[in-house]
Every structure is written in structure tokens, then in C-alpha cells.
Enzyme design. Structure first.
Site, PDB file in Angstrom:
ATOM      1  N   LYS A  11      66.679  61.295  -9.582  1.00 49.49           N
ATOM      2  CA  LYS A  11      68.130  61.329  -9.373  1.00 49.49           C
ATOM      3  C   LYS A  11      68.471  62.085  -8.090  1.00 49.49           C
ATOM      4  O   LYS A  11      67.894  63.148  -7.815  1.00 49.49           O
ATOM      5  CB  LYS A  11      68.787  62.011 -10.586  1.00 49.49           C
ATOM      6  CG  LYS A  11      70.273  62.259 -10.434  1.00 49.49           C
ATOM      7  CD  LYS A  11      71.082  60.980 -10.433  1.00 49.49           C
ATOM      8  CE  LYS A  11      72.514  61.210  -9.979  1.00 49.49           C
ATOM      9  NZ  LYS A  11      73.241  59.963  -9.749  1.00 49.49           N
ATOM     10  N   CYS A  57      76.598  58.048   0.601  1.00 46.20           N
ATOM     11  CA  CYS A  57      77.567  58.955  -0.033  1.00 46.20           C
ATOM     12  C   CYS A  57      78.604  59.438   0.980  1.00 46.20           C
ATOM     13  O   CYS A  57      78.369  59.400   2.179  1.00 46.20           O
ATOM     14  CB  CYS A  57      76.848  60.118  -0.676  1.00 46.20           C
ATOM     15  SG  CYS A  57      75.847  61.042   0.470  1.00 46.20           S
ATOM     16  N   LYS A  85      67.525  54.799   2.204  1.00 45.59           N
ATOM     17  CA  LYS A  85      68.108  53.823   1.269  1.00 45.59           C
ATOM     18  C   LYS A  85      69.427  53.313   1.819  1.00 45.59           C
ATOM     19  O   LYS A  85      70.373  54.071   2.023  1.00 45.59           O
ATOM     20  CB  LYS A  85      68.310  54.476  -0.094  1.00 45.59           C
ATOM     21  CG  LYS A  85      68.813  53.492  -1.152  1.00 45.59           C
ATOM     22  CD  LYS A  85      68.560  54.045  -2.520  1.00 45.59           C
ATOM     23  CE  LYS A  85      69.140  53.177  -3.604  1.00 45.59           C
ATOM     24  NZ  LYS A  85      68.897  53.751  -4.932  1.00 45.59           N
ATOM     25  N   ILE A 125      68.651  47.480  -2.271  1.00 49.72           N
ATOM     26  CA  ILE A 125      69.943  48.011  -1.879  1.00 49.72           C
ATOM     27  C   ILE A 125      70.459  49.046  -2.884  1.00 49.72           C
ATOM     28  O   ILE A 125      69.978  49.092  -4.018  1.00 49.72           O
ATOM     29  CB  ILE A 125      71.014  46.869  -1.761  1.00 49.72           C
ATOM     30  CG1 ILE A 125      71.148  46.104  -3.088  1.00 49.72           C
ATOM     31  CG2 ILE A 125      70.755  45.982  -0.611  1.00 49.72           C
ATOM     32  CD1 ILE A 125      72.271  45.080  -3.116  1.00 49.72           C
ATOM     33  N   GLY A 146      69.034  44.556  -9.516  1.00 50.98           N
ATOM     34  CA  GLY A 146      69.083  43.581 -10.613  1.00 50.98           C
ATOM     35  C   GLY A 146      67.747  43.123 -11.138  1.00 50.98           C
ATOM     36  O   GLY A 146      67.659  42.095 -11.817  1.00 50.98           O
ATOM     37  N   GLY A 157      66.291  49.622 -11.812  1.00 46.77           N
ATOM     38  CA  GLY A 157      67.346  50.571 -12.147  1.00 46.77           C
ATOM     39  C   GLY A 157      68.004  50.299 -13.488  1.00 46.77           C
ATOM     40  O   GLY A 157      67.508  50.714 -14.543  1.00 46.77           O
TER      41      GLY A 157
HETATM   42  C1  LIG Z   1      74.073  55.240 -13.202  1.00 47.39           C
HETATM   43  C2  LIG Z   1      73.507  55.054 -11.827  1.00 47.39           C
HETATM   44  C3  LIG Z   1      73.264  56.172 -11.013  1.00 47.39           C
HETATM   45  C4  LIG Z   1      72.722  56.016  -9.737  1.00 47.39           C
HETATM   46  N1  LIG Z   1      72.474  57.119  -8.957  1.00 47.39           N
HETATM   47  C5  LIG Z   1      71.887  56.970  -7.733  1.00 47.39           C
HETATM   48  C6  LIG Z   1      71.552  58.115  -6.928  1.00 47.39           C
HETATM   49  O1  LIG Z   1      71.724  59.270  -7.326  1.00 47.39           O
HETATM   50  N2  LIG Z   1      71.011  57.884  -5.701  1.00 47.39           N
HETATM   51  C7  LIG Z   1      70.765  56.621  -5.219  1.00 47.39           C
HETATM   52  O2  LIG Z   1      70.262  56.467  -4.104  1.00 47.39           O
HETATM   53  N3  LIG Z   1      71.042  55.529  -5.977  1.00 47.39           N
HETATM   54  C8  LIG Z   1      71.604  55.674  -7.212  1.00 47.39           C
HETATM   55  N4  LIG Z   1      71.881  54.560  -7.970  1.00 47.39           N
HETATM   56  C9  LIG Z   1      71.564  53.221  -7.438  1.00 47.39           C
HETATM   57  C10 LIG Z   1      70.238  52.686  -7.997  1.00 47.39           C
HETATM   58  O3  LIG Z   1      69.155  53.517  -7.652  1.00 47.39           O
HETATM   59  C11 LIG Z   1      69.980  51.240  -7.518  1.00 47.39           C
HETATM   60  O4  LIG Z   1      69.919  51.241  -6.100  1.00 47.39           O
HETATM   61  C12 LIG Z   1      71.080  50.278  -7.947  1.00 47.39           C
HETATM   62  O5  LIG Z   1      71.501  50.562  -9.266  1.00 47.39           O
HETATM   63  C13 LIG Z   1      70.630  48.811  -7.870  1.00 47.39           C
HETATM   64  O6  LIG Z   1      69.517  48.560  -8.698  1.00 47.39           O
HETATM   65  P1  LIG Z   1      69.634  47.944 -10.199  1.00 47.39           P
HETATM   66  O7  LIG Z   1      70.502  46.732 -10.094  1.00 47.39           O
HETATM   67  O8  LIG Z   1      68.236  47.665 -10.619  1.00 47.39           O
HETATM   68  O9  LIG Z   1      70.282  49.007 -11.041  1.00 47.39           O
HETATM   69  C14 LIG Z   1      72.425  54.709  -9.259  1.00 47.39           C
HETATM   70  C15 LIG Z   1      72.660  53.600 -10.085  1.00 47.39           C
HETATM   71  C16 LIG Z   1      73.184  53.749 -11.352  1.00 47.39           C
HETATM   72  C17 LIG Z   1      73.413  52.532 -12.208  1.00 47.39           C
END
Ligand SMILES: Cc1cc2nc3c(=O)[nH]c(=O)nc-3n(C[C@H](O)[C@H](O)[C@H](O)COP(=O)(O)O)c2cc1C
Length: 306
Positions: A48, A132, A168, A194, A247, A268
Site C-alpha cells: 500500500k 496523487c 506507476k 495503469i 482488471g 488488484g
Molecule cells: C482500494 C484501492 C486502493 C488502491 N491504492 C493504491 C495505492 O495506494 N497506490 C497505487 O499506486 N495504486 C493504488 N491502487 C491502484 C491499484 O494498484 C491498481 O493500479 C488499479 O486498481 C488497477 O488494477 P485492478 O483493476 O487490477 O484493480 C488502489 C486500488 C484500489 C482498488
């Protein structure tokens, strides 16, 4: 000669037993998930996002399910870099998986300070989240301003000794290729792409947004085609490795990202649906590789046939 472990990859000089990594923010500090799965089977864990100080995040509600995905506006809640190093890392390092630490800052100085603190043994790679808000500079996100991207990547890279730096990327830009190229030119060792796509969801009875922050980040299968397209575009633009994210629910999605240009992937939102998703993906990928007589999964990277 056939590779003994066809899923083993090397990323910026670091060996991964497989290319499956859990995505930041969806796997806590790693240890929490050890109650559900054997995390030593994972190629890596992205922690995280950590900041210089403790952050409590946004007001609830912070997540809402959407068609084929979810919106979140957690607000980068985290325990801060110091507590991670003293409380979490000593436990986490006992597992046989690579530790990637995701981090962010409100200013360039903060980014640099967090990165320097994380430049320690037991952490394999750093993943810098540049999506951010940048409060000091007027609220522009680092990752959507080419000049700021260049400044922050250059500054962080200069201040870490031997740790590979993954940057990232934000998908909330018109031309992701531009940002990828800037990162590469500024010293990034790899790109992860992404992060979430900006979205919004409204309760039609109360007319209020479903999440307190009004807008949030969309993740899950809904964003996969966008992510695959962006990985493909970045692959054509840079020579550094790409970690594909967005995804991924099963091994077929992983293969798709590899064909588009990924050298590794992160999972994720799928961890919330089933914490065993990553282990199933690793198992299924092994079968796929064997059935298709592929020596090593990296042969698939950028193998798109057009
Ligand atoms: C609840 C949540 C918290 C996230 N927190 C972070 C974070 O702290 N730092 C970051 O770079 N990405 C964060 N992400 C983005 C994920 O790492 C990832 O890039 C994004 O969800 C797309 O992947 P997915 O579709 O497999 O979830 C977060 C995503 C979710 C859903």
C-alpha cells in the site's frame, strides 16, 4: 535447454519466481493476506502506498461497486514509512516473495525523503505513484504534468543508490506515451501501468455521490481494455520493462497483457473478489505455458501479431 521454471522472470536485474504481483492498495502490507494464501508463492507484493507521515484517508463511504468494477477514493490512507519499516517489514521479509514498496509524496522533497528511507535491504524495488495530488505546487497531479513528472523522477532516481525504480503511470492523460518516455529519459528502470481511471457514481434517490470524495478511481475488469491499450502504446515507446495492471481476473488476462508488451503483471481488485485469484492464475499460467510449449513466459512479451 528448457528453463526449469518457465514462469521465472527477471525485472531490472531482480529475479521473480513468477510474474504475478499483487497491486498496491489491494493487498494491505502483505502480511494480512498470509491468513488466506501462501504469499511465498507470489512473484511479488506491491505494498500500500506509503508517505512520509501517517495518513487517515478520506471520509466514508470510500468505495462503491460499479458494473464490472469498483470506484474507490480511500485517500491514500497508510501508516507512514517509518512504521512500515519497523512494524511490517521485519515480518514480511520472512516470506519468499519480492517486496515492492509503493510510495508517494505531496512535494518533490517528500517523494525524495520517503524513497531514501525505503532504500534499505529487504526491499527489492520501489514503485513511485505519481498520480496523487501535489498540494505545494497547486494541486496538479505529478503524473499528469510532463514537467513535474520529469522533476520528480529525476530527483528520486538521483537519491536512491541501487534500488530499481518503477514509475506507476496515471491513465488520466491524453497521451500516456509522452509520460512513459519522460520517465525513461529521467532514469526510471521500469513502468507500471495503469493506476485507476477517474470516475463517478451517483445515488439517484438522494442525488448524492456514492462516495464522499465525489469522484474516485475506477478499477476492475471494466478498465482492462484501456489498460491493455496503454501497455501496448508504452511498449512501442520505451525500452524499459512494463508491469501491466488493470482488471486482471485470470490467466487469459495475463497472457493478453504480455502479448501487448508487459514483462510482469499486477492483480488488484480481483483480490477482493477472491483472495486466491493470484494463486489460481499462477497455476493456470503454468499449464498454459506447458500446453503451448513455451520455454519461458517472457517470450510472450510484445508478441502481438498485426
Ligand atoms: C482500494 C484501492 C486502493 C488502491 N491504492 C493504491 C495505492 O495506494 N497506490 C497505487 O499506486 N495504486 C493504488 N491502487 C491502484 C491499484 O494498484 C491498481 O493500479 C488499479 O486498481 C488497477 O488494477 P485492478 O483493476 O487490477 O484493480 C488502489 C486500488 C484500489 C482498488
Amino acid at each position: 535447454m528448457a528453463n526449469k521454471n518457465p514462469l521465472e522472470i527477471e525485472l531490472c536485474g531482480i529475479k521473480f519466481k513468477n510474474p504475478v504481483i499483487t497491486a498496491s492498495g489491494t493487498f494491505g502490507y502483505g502480511i494480512e493476506y498470509s491468513r488466506f494464501i501462501d504469499i511465498s508463492k507470489l512473484g511479488g507484493i506491491s505494498i500500500k502506498g506509503l508517505s512520509l507521515h501517517v495518513v487517515s484517508g478520506n471520509k466514508m463511504p470510500r468505495i462503491i461497486e460499479t458494473p464490472a468494477g469498483m470506484l474507490n477514493a480511500i485517500g491514500l490512507q497508510n501508516i507512514g514509512v517509518d512504521r512500515f519499516l519497523t512494524e511490517k517489514l521485519p515480518m514480511l521479509k520472512k516470506y519468499k516473495t519480492n517486496i515492492i514498496v509503493n510510495f508517494w509524496g505531496k512535494t518533490i522533497d517528500e517523494y525524495v525523503e520517503v524513497a531514501r528511507k525505503l532504500d534499505v535491504a529487504d526491499i527489492h524495488m520501489l514503485e513511485m505513484n505519481i498520480s496523487c495530488p501535489n498540494i505545494k505546487e497547486g494541486g496538479i497531479a505529478f503524473g499528469t504534468d510532463p514537467k513535474m513528472t520529469e522533476k520528480v523522477v529525476t530527483a528520486v532516481k538521483k537519491n536512491i543508490k541501487n534500488k530499481p525504480l518503477i514509475v506507476k503511470l496515471s491513465p488520466n492523460v491524453t497521451d500516456i506515451k509522452l509520460f512513459a518516455k519522460i520517465c525513461e529519459n529521467s532514469g526510471a528502470d521500469a513502468i507500471s501501468a495503469i493506476n485507476t481511471l477517474l470516475g463517478m457514481s451517483i445515488d439517484i434517490v438522494t442525488k448524492k455521490p456514492h462516495i464522499s470524495n465525489v469522484t474516485g478511481g475506477l478499477s476492475g475488469p471494466a478498465i482492462k481494455p484501456v489498460a491493455v491499450r496503454m501497455v501496448y502504446e508504452v511498449f512501442k515507446t520505451v525500452n524499459i520493462p512494463i508491469i501491466g495492471i488493470g482488471g486482471i481476473m485470470n490467466y487469459r488476462d495475463v497472457v493478453e497483457f504480455f502479448i501487448a508488451g508487459a514483462s510482469a503483471i499486477q492483480v488488484g481488485t480481483a483480490n477482493f473478489v477472491d483472495p486466491e485469484t493470484t494463486l489460481k492464475i499462477i497455476e493456470d499460467l503454468s499449464k498454459y505455458i506447458e500446453e503451448n510449449r513455451i520455454n519461458n513466459i517472457s517470450e510472450l512479451t510484445g508478441s502481438l501479431d498485426i
